[in-house]
Motif scaffolding. Sequence first.
Motif, PDB file in Angstrom:
ATOM      1  N   GLY A 117      17.841  -3.254  -0.238  1.00 45.07           N
ATOM      2  CA  GLY A 117      17.111  -2.107  -0.756  1.00 45.07           C
ATOM      3  C   GLY A 117      16.771  -2.271  -2.220  1.00 45.07           C
ATOM      4  O   GLY A 117      15.650  -1.952  -2.655  1.00 45.07           O
ATOM      5  N   ASN A 118      17.705  -2.774  -3.014  1.00 47.05           N
ATOM      6  CA  ASN A 118      17.417  -3.035  -4.420  1.00 47.05           C
ATOM      7  C   ASN A 118      16.326  -4.087  -4.571  1.00 47.05           C
ATOM      8  O   ASN A 118      15.456  -3.984  -5.448  1.00 47.05           O
ATOM      9  CB  ASN A 118      18.681  -3.507  -5.144  1.00 47.05           C
ATOM     10  CG  ASN A 118      19.703  -2.405  -5.327  1.00 47.05           C
ATOM     11  OD1 ASN A 118      19.383  -1.217  -5.219  1.00 47.05           O
ATOM     12  ND2 ASN A 118      20.932  -2.777  -5.602  1.00 47.05           N
ATOM     13  N   GLY A 119      16.378  -5.097  -3.712  1.00 44.99           N
ATOM     14  CA  GLY A 119      15.366  -6.147  -3.773  1.00 44.99           C
ATOM     15  C   GLY A 119      13.970  -5.607  -3.548  1.00 44.99           C
ATOM     16  O   GLY A 119      13.002  -6.067  -4.175  1.00 44.99           O
ATOM     17  N   GLU A 120      13.838  -4.620  -2.670  1.00 45.97           N
ATOM     18  CA  GLU A 120      12.524  -4.034  -2.410  1.00 45.97           C
ATOM     19  C   GLU A 120      12.013  -3.263  -3.624  1.00 45.97           C
ATOM     20  O   GLU A 120      10.799  -3.198  -3.851  1.00 45.97           O
ATOM     21  CB  GLU A 120      12.599  -3.113  -1.193  1.00 45.97           C
ATOM     22  CG  GLU A 120      11.243  -2.586  -0.742  1.00 45.97           C
ATOM     23  CD  GLU A 120      11.323  -1.841   0.573  1.00 45.97           C
ATOM     24  OE1 GLU A 120      10.302  -1.283   0.989  1.00 45.97           O
ATOM     25  OE2 GLU A 120      12.412  -1.824   1.187  1.00 45.97           O
ATOM     26  N   ILE A 121      12.924  -2.685  -4.410  1.00 49.30           N
ATOM     27  CA  ILE A 121      12.502  -2.006  -5.639  1.00 49.30           C
ATOM     28  C   ILE A 121      12.071  -3.037  -6.682  1.00 49.30           C
ATOM     29  O   ILE A 121      11.081  -2.844  -7.385  1.00 49.30           O
ATOM     30  CB  ILE A 121      13.655  -1.129  -6.168  1.00 49.30           C
ATOM     31  CG1 ILE A 121      13.973  -0.030  -5.150  1.00 49.30           C
ATOM     32  CG2 ILE A 121      13.298  -0.511  -7.525  1.00 49.30           C
ATOM     33  CD1 ILE A 121      15.193   0.782  -5.493  1.00 49.30           C
ATOM     34  N   PHE A 122      12.802  -4.133  -6.767  1.00 48.15           N
ATOM     35  CA  PHE A 122      12.426  -5.195  -7.698  1.00 48.15           C
ATOM     36  C   PHE A 122      11.082  -5.820  -7.321  1.00 48.15           C
ATOM     37  O   PHE A 122      10.272  -6.144  -8.183  1.00 48.15           O
ATOM     38  CB  PHE A 122      13.490  -6.297  -7.714  1.00 48.15           C
ATOM     39  CG  PHE A 122      14.800  -5.899  -8.318  1.00 48.15           C
ATOM     40  CD1 PHE A 122      14.851  -5.122  -9.463  1.00 48.15           C
ATOM     41  CD2 PHE A 122      15.997  -6.320  -7.747  1.00 48.15           C
ATOM     42  CE1 PHE A 122      16.065  -4.758 -10.034  1.00 48.15           C
ATOM     43  CE2 PHE A 122      17.204  -5.959  -8.307  1.00 48.15           C
ATOM     44  CZ  PHE A 122      17.245  -5.177  -9.455  1.00 48.15           C
ATOM     45  N   SER A 123      10.882  -6.007  -6.012  1.00 45.94           N
ATOM     46  CA  SER A 123       9.674  -6.685  -5.528  1.00 45.94           C
ATOM     47  C   SER A 123       9.197  -5.994  -4.248  1.00 45.94           C
ATOM     48  O   SER A 123       9.553  -6.409  -3.143  1.00 45.94           O
ATOM     49  CB  SER A 123       9.970  -8.164  -5.249  1.00 45.94           C
ATOM     50  OG  SER A 123       8.838  -8.837  -4.748  1.00 45.94           O
ATOM     51  N   PRO A 124       8.386  -4.930  -4.374  1.00 46.99           N
ATOM     52  CA  PRO A 124       7.977  -4.143  -3.200  1.00 46.99           C
ATOM     53  C   PRO A 124       7.263  -4.951  -2.128  1.00 46.99           C
ATOM     54  O   PRO A 124       7.330  -4.600  -0.946  1.00 46.99           O
ATOM     55  CB  PRO A 124       7.041  -3.082  -3.799  1.00 46.99           C
ATOM     56  CG  PRO A 124       7.471  -2.973  -5.227  1.00 46.99           C
ATOM     57  CD  PRO A 124       7.881  -4.357  -5.628  1.00 46.99           C
ATOM     58  N   ASN A 125       6.586  -6.022  -2.516  1.00 47.26           N
ATOM     59  CA  ASN A 125       5.833  -6.824  -1.545  1.00 47.26           C
ATOM     60  C   ASN A 125       6.530  -8.132  -1.194  1.00 47.26           C
ATOM     61  O   ASN A 125       5.901  -9.042  -0.654  1.00 47.26           O
ATOM     62  CB  ASN A 125       4.436  -7.131  -2.107  1.00 47.26           C
ATOM     63  CG  ASN A 125       3.631  -5.874  -2.368  1.00 47.26           C
ATOM     64  OD1 ASN A 125       3.654  -4.926  -1.580  1.00 47.26           O
ATOM     65  ND2 ASN A 125       2.929  -5.836  -3.494  1.00 47.26           N
TER      66      ASN A 125
END
Length: 250
Positions: A117-125
């Motif tokens: 989930g944190n990774g998606e905030i760092f890199s949404p795509n």
Amino acid sequence: MSISPAGPPGGVPHYPSGLTPTPPPQTVPGVLRSPLGLANAVTALLALVLACDVFSIAADINLWSVAGSVVADGPMSVSVDDADRAELLLSVTALLQGLGFLATAVVFIIWFHRVRGNGEIFSPNGFDKGRGWAIGGWFVPFLNLRLPYRIARETWTASTQAAPDGSWRPIRTGIVTVWWVALVADRIATQLTSQMYSKAESSDALRDSAVGMSLSDGLDIVAAVLAILFVRRLTAMQHLKATQGPVAAF
């Protein structure tokens, strides 16, 4: 007939009944959640798994010794108490390993979902599949041999800071690959050696299964150590990126 609304004073258009446009949906920005506490819990549980593996290797060696004595000197060379003790030690270690694996798997998957989930905030795509697959991907047969690894690599890449000058930094995912290979090999070895022990009907077969189980426990130790390195490193990467920003300080 035109349905274009006439603009009343002030420039605010008036829309005829039924033609009022639906306002765009409001997007709620994601919130980073610290994985530090979960990482510490996973590390502690993996350390417990390591201790259980060492105990299990001792039980494997004891079985190998008892079975070897029967092969070399005959059944009368081993007392009933020694045989029962060897079987009891294996049962206890199997129970401890099973409980340790279950507890570790639950907390690890919770941590894995959090860093995803944190990774998606760092890199949404930066991800091919939704964050729910960080949990579900472990339980789908055959897919679980590949999907969690891909999610781990994507999360690792998303959590990596750029170079201090803002340029793209090469992503080194070797620890992810080595950890995943060891994990898959460990699961396969555990299944094979368990079948060897359950099907053993002679002292020779028991001795061979003891060797296989000790090797499997050794591989489990390797996988656990690599898992600790993976968890600690990825957690540290996310902490740095959350506190310093997307560009490394130095």
